[in-house]
Design a protein around this motif. Structure first.
Motif, mmCIF file in Angstrom:
data_model
loop_
_atom_site.group_PDB
_atom_site.id
_atom_site.type_symbol
_atom_site.label_atom_id
_atom_site.label_comp_id
_atom_site.label_asym_id
_atom_site.label_seq_id
_atom_site.Cartn_x
_atom_site.Cartn_y
_atom_site.Cartn_z
ATOM 1 N N SER A 245 2.497 13.249 -1.518
ATOM 2 C CA SER A 245 3.096 12.349 -0.537
ATOM 3 C C SER A 245 4.608 12.438 -0.542
ATOM 4 C CB SER A 245 2.664 10.900 -0.795
ATOM 5 O OG SER A 245 3.173 10.452 -2.029
ATOM 6 N N SER A 246 5.188 12.991 -1.628
ATOM 7 C CA SER A 246 6.641 13.143 -1.663
ATOM 8 C C SER A 246 7.100 14.168 -0.637
ATOM 9 C CB SER A 246 7.107 13.561 -3.060
ATOM 10 O OG SER A 246 6.639 14.856 -3.384
ATOM 11 N N MET A 247 6.195 15.040 -0.188
ATOM 12 C CA MET A 247 6.544 16.034 0.824
ATOM 13 C C MET A 247 6.556 15.445 2.220
ATOM 14 S SD MET A 247 4.743 19.635 -0.241
ATOM 15 C CE MET A 247 3.056 19.063 -0.003
ATOM 16 N N TYR A 248 5.912 14.266 2.406
ATOM 17 C CA TYR A 248 5.687 13.760 3.746
ATOM 18 C C TYR A 248 6.906 13.079 4.354
ATOM 19 C CZ TYR A 248 0.863 14.163 2.100
ATOM 20 O OH TYR A 248 -0.310 14.605 1.559
ATOM 21 N N GLY A 249 7.873 12.728 3.533
ATOM 22 C CA GLY A 249 9.035 12.024 4.047
ATOM 23 C C GLY A 249 8.820 10.526 4.109
ATOM 24 N N ARG A 250 9.790 9.849 4.731
ATOM 25 C CA ARG A 250 9.722 8.385 4.842
ATOM 26 C C ARG A 250 10.256 7.984 6.201
ATOM 27 N NH1 ARG A 250 14.972 6.370 3.791
ATOM 28 N NH2 ARG A 250 16.369 8.024 3.055
ATOM 29 N N GLN A 251 9.632 6.988 6.792
ATOM 30 C CA GLN A 251 10.070 6.500 8.088
ATOM 31 C C GLN A 251 11.356 5.703 7.922
ATOM 32 O OE1 GLN A 251 8.288 3.149 10.734
ATOM 33 N NE2 GLN A 251 7.044 4.954 11.150
ATOM 34 N N ILE A 252 12.329 5.914 8.833
ATOM 35 C CA ILE A 252 13.583 5.178 8.778
ATOM 36 C C ILE A 252 13.827 4.478 10.106
ATOM 37 C CG2 ILE A 252 14.596 6.752 7.079
ATOM 38 C CD1 ILE A 252 16.221 8.005 9.347
ATOM 39 N N SER A 253 14.754 3.520 10.122
ATOM 40 C CA SER A 253 15.071 2.766 11.335
ATOM 41 C C SER A 253 16.002 3.567 12.234
ATOM 42 C CB SER A 253 15.738 1.439 10.967
ATOM 43 O OG SER A 253 17.014 1.691 10.388
ATOM 44 N N PHE A 254 16.078 3.168 13.496
ATOM 45 C CA PHE A 254 17.002 3.823 14.418
ATOM 46 C C PHE A 254 18.450 3.545 14.015
ATOM 47 C CE2 PHE A 254 13.330 3.796 17.389
ATOM 48 C CZ PHE A 254 13.327 5.155 17.671
ATOM 49 N N GLU A 255 18.695 2.360 13.434
ATOM 50 C CA GLU A 255 20.047 2.033 12.991
ATOM 51 C C GLU A 255 20.515 3.033 11.929
ATOM 52 O OE1 GLU A 255 18.333 -1.374 14.964
ATOM 53 O OE2 GLU A 255 17.601 -0.133 13.318
ATOM 54 N N GLU A 256 19.649 3.296 10.949
ATOM 55 C CA GLU A 256 19.992 4.258 9.904
ATOM 56 C C GLU A 256 20.132 5.654 10.497
ATOM 57 O OE1 GLU A 256 18.221 6.019 5.669
ATOM 58 O OE2 GLU A 256 17.261 4.287 6.639
ATOM 59 N N TYR A 257 19.243 5.995 11.412
ATOM 60 C CA TYR A 257 19.255 7.315 12.046
ATOM 61 C C TYR A 257 20.563 7.543 12.802
ATOM 62 C CZ TYR A 257 17.389 11.149 15.004
ATOM 63 O OH TYR A 257 17.163 12.343 15.645
ATOM 64 N N ASN A 258 20.977 6.550 13.591
ATOM 65 C CA ASN A 258 22.200 6.687 14.380
ATOM 66 C C ASN A 258 23.440 6.726 13.499
ATOM 67 O OD1 ASN A 258 20.862 6.727 16.869
ATOM 68 N ND2 ASN A 258 20.822 4.493 16.988
ATOM 69 N N GLN A 259 23.390 5.985 12.402
ATOM 70 C CA GLN A 259 24.510 6.026 11.474
ATOM 71 C C GLN A 259 24.625 7.414 10.829
ATOM 72 O OE1 GLN A 259 24.249 3.237 8.245
ATOM 73 N NE2 GLN A 259 26.397 3.478 7.676
ATOM 74 N N ILE A 260 23.473 7.978 10.499
ATOM 75 C CA ILE A 260 23.449 9.320 9.910
ATOM 76 C C ILE A 260 23.989 10.345 10.901
ATOM 77 C CG2 ILE A 260 21.912 11.161 9.098
ATOM 78 C CD1 ILE A 260 20.108 8.811 8.050
ATOM 79 N N LYS A 261 23.635 10.169 12.169
ATOM 80 C CA LYS A 261 24.089 11.098 13.197
ATOM 81 C C LYS A 261 25.613 11.203 13.234
ATOM 82 C CE LYS A 261 20.588 11.256 16.844
ATOM 83 N NZ LYS A 261 20.321 10.914 18.251
ATOM 84 N N SER A 262 26.266 10.096 12.992
ATOM 85 C CA SER A 262 27.722 10.075 13.115
ATOM 86 C C SER A 262 28.416 10.859 12.013
ATOM 87 C CB SER A 262 28.230 8.627 13.111
ATOM 88 O OG SER A 262 27.976 8.022 11.849
ATOM 89 N N VAL A 263 27.708 11.117 10.902
ATOM 90 C CA VAL A 263 28.348 11.815 9.783
ATOM 91 C C VAL A 263 27.613 13.093 9.403
ATOM 92 C CG1 VAL A 263 29.309 9.716 8.814
ATOM 93 C CG2 VAL A 263 27.037 10.464 8.091
ATOM 94 N N SER A 264 26.506 13.382 10.085
ATOM 95 C CA SER A 264 25.686 14.520 9.703
ATOM 96 C C SER A 264 25.891 15.705 10.626
ATOM 97 C CB SER A 264 24.204 14.137 9.699
ATOM 98 O OG SER A 264 23.970 13.130 8.752
ATOM 99 N N GLU A 265 25.378 16.810 10.204
ATOM 100 C CA GLU A 265 25.467 18.039 10.972
ATOM 101 C C GLU A 265 24.314 18.107 11.948
ATOM 102 O OE1 GLU A 265 25.666 22.769 9.925
ATOM 103 O OE2 GLU A 265 24.370 21.462 8.772
ATOM 104 N N VAL A 266 24.625 18.312 13.227
ATOM 105 C CA VAL A 266 23.579 18.491 14.230
ATOM 106 C C VAL A 266 23.117 19.944 14.168
ATOM 107 C CG1 VAL A 266 22.984 18.350 16.673
ATOM 108 C CG2 VAL A 266 24.582 16.706 15.672
#
Length: 333
Positions: free
Chosen positions: A288-309
């Motif tokens: 199950s560690s391979m399956y990932g984890r569901q995250i919120s859109f708030e966390e996702y959008n915050q990540i977008k601002s600092v992550s590589e597209v």
């Protein structure tokens, strides 16, 4: 010390005198799709790409009204995608995600009048990478919502675990097609007839169905390299048992008649042991560690601002950590 219990689809984790039984047969391990998505969609995905998509789908909760992003550790994603973990293999990592992001298919919908129409949909949208945390974030395309969310009827569900040992790209696809017809009629057994050319198209053996261009033009090869290996893996690892007969029109085989039945408790337990044995050979970590984890859109959008597209990224390399990652045991009840 940790190992899989051979008597049930579960993992036992022992720490000194403590023992925790982690049941892998939970609702969170189930893939749920509409039968239209299974029976009418035509798409081409490798076995590894199918498992990545299924890992995203099995994160969907019955109460979800949105398709939420899912976070994977890079090393865990590499395990699912079949990329060698370790070393400076970031380019292969990005290439695998870009290939998956470029995959598309025609999806069937029905309007309020009950009329069918089609739309072209990619499987995932806006994949991003956070090098700081060594995580990749994937989100299923919103066009798939009607076929994945709030399904009350005409759907099929199956345990994601059964697909993990499958190596053939046709095995997962044939399994869910056959499972959907068994579940649809709500029987423990059922026979279905599928035209050979239709099955070729569903399994992406057809390069050009109108011009009769196939990857395996001779039926004997289609049977040998597509049908038989897929059925072997289905019978070995899943909860259904399948056999097939062939019907001719004139001298040519034109239809396949599949005999599908749910396995007995003993036969199902044997299949689950086969799954467990395969997982033990492949990893010492909780799958199950391979399956990932569901995250919120708030966390996702915050990540977008600092992550590589991914699409706009360069080919600069980055180390993918080899060390054991923290297990997402919170994903298991």
């Amino acid at each position: 010390m940790e190992y899989y219990n051979s008597n049930q689809l579960a993992k036992v984790v022992k720490n000194d005198d403590s023992q925790i039984l982690i049941d892998l047969n939970t609702a969170k391990n189930y893939v749920v799709k509409s039968n239209d998505l299974i029976q009418k969609s035509k798409f081409e995905l490798s076995a590894k790409e199918q498992k990545i998509i299924l890992a995203l789908i099995q994160q969907i909760r019955p109460t979800d009204n949105e398709l939420y992003p899912v976070a994977f550790k890079m090393s865990n994603f590499c395990n699912l995608a079949g990329i060698t973990v370790g070393g400076r293999n970031y380019k292969h990592f990005k290439d695998a995600i870009q290939t998956l992001a470029d995959r598309s298919m025609w999806v069937t919908y029905k309007n309020e009048m009950g009329e069918e129409y089609y739309t072209l949909a990619r499987w995932i949208e806006d994949p991003i990478v956070n090098p700081k945390t060594s995580e990749v974030y994937l989100k299923l395309n919103d066009k798939l919502k009607p076929n994945l969310l709030n399904l009350k009827s005409n759907f099929t569900q199956y345990n994601f675990q059964y697909t993990l040992p499958m190596k053939g790209m046709y095995s997962v696809r044939l399994y869910e097609i056959l499972k959907s017809y068994l579940f649809k009629v709500n029987k423990s057994k059922n026979k279905i007839k599928i035209n050979v050319d239709v099955l070729r198209e569903l399994l992406t053996d057809a390069k050009d169905i109108k011009k009769k261009k196939f990857i395996y033009p001779r039926f004997v090869d289609f049977k040998r390299f597509v049908i038989e290996p897929a059925m072997d893996e289905i019978n070995t690892y899943t909860d259904i048992e399948v056999s097939v007969d062939f019907e001719k029109t004139g001298r040519s085989i034109t239809d396949l008649v599949f005999d599908i039945k749910s396995k007995s408790a003993d036969a199902k337990q044997k299949s689950e042991r086969n799954v467990i044995n395969d997982l033990n050979r492949r990893t010492t970590d909780d799958p199950s560690s391979m399956y990932g984890r569901q995250i919120s859109f708030e966390e996702y959008n915050q990540i977008k601002s600092v992550s590589e597209v991914i699409y706009a990224s360069t080919n600069d390399e980055i180390e993918i950590p080899v060390a054991n990652e923290q297990l997402y045991l919170d994903n298991i009840e």
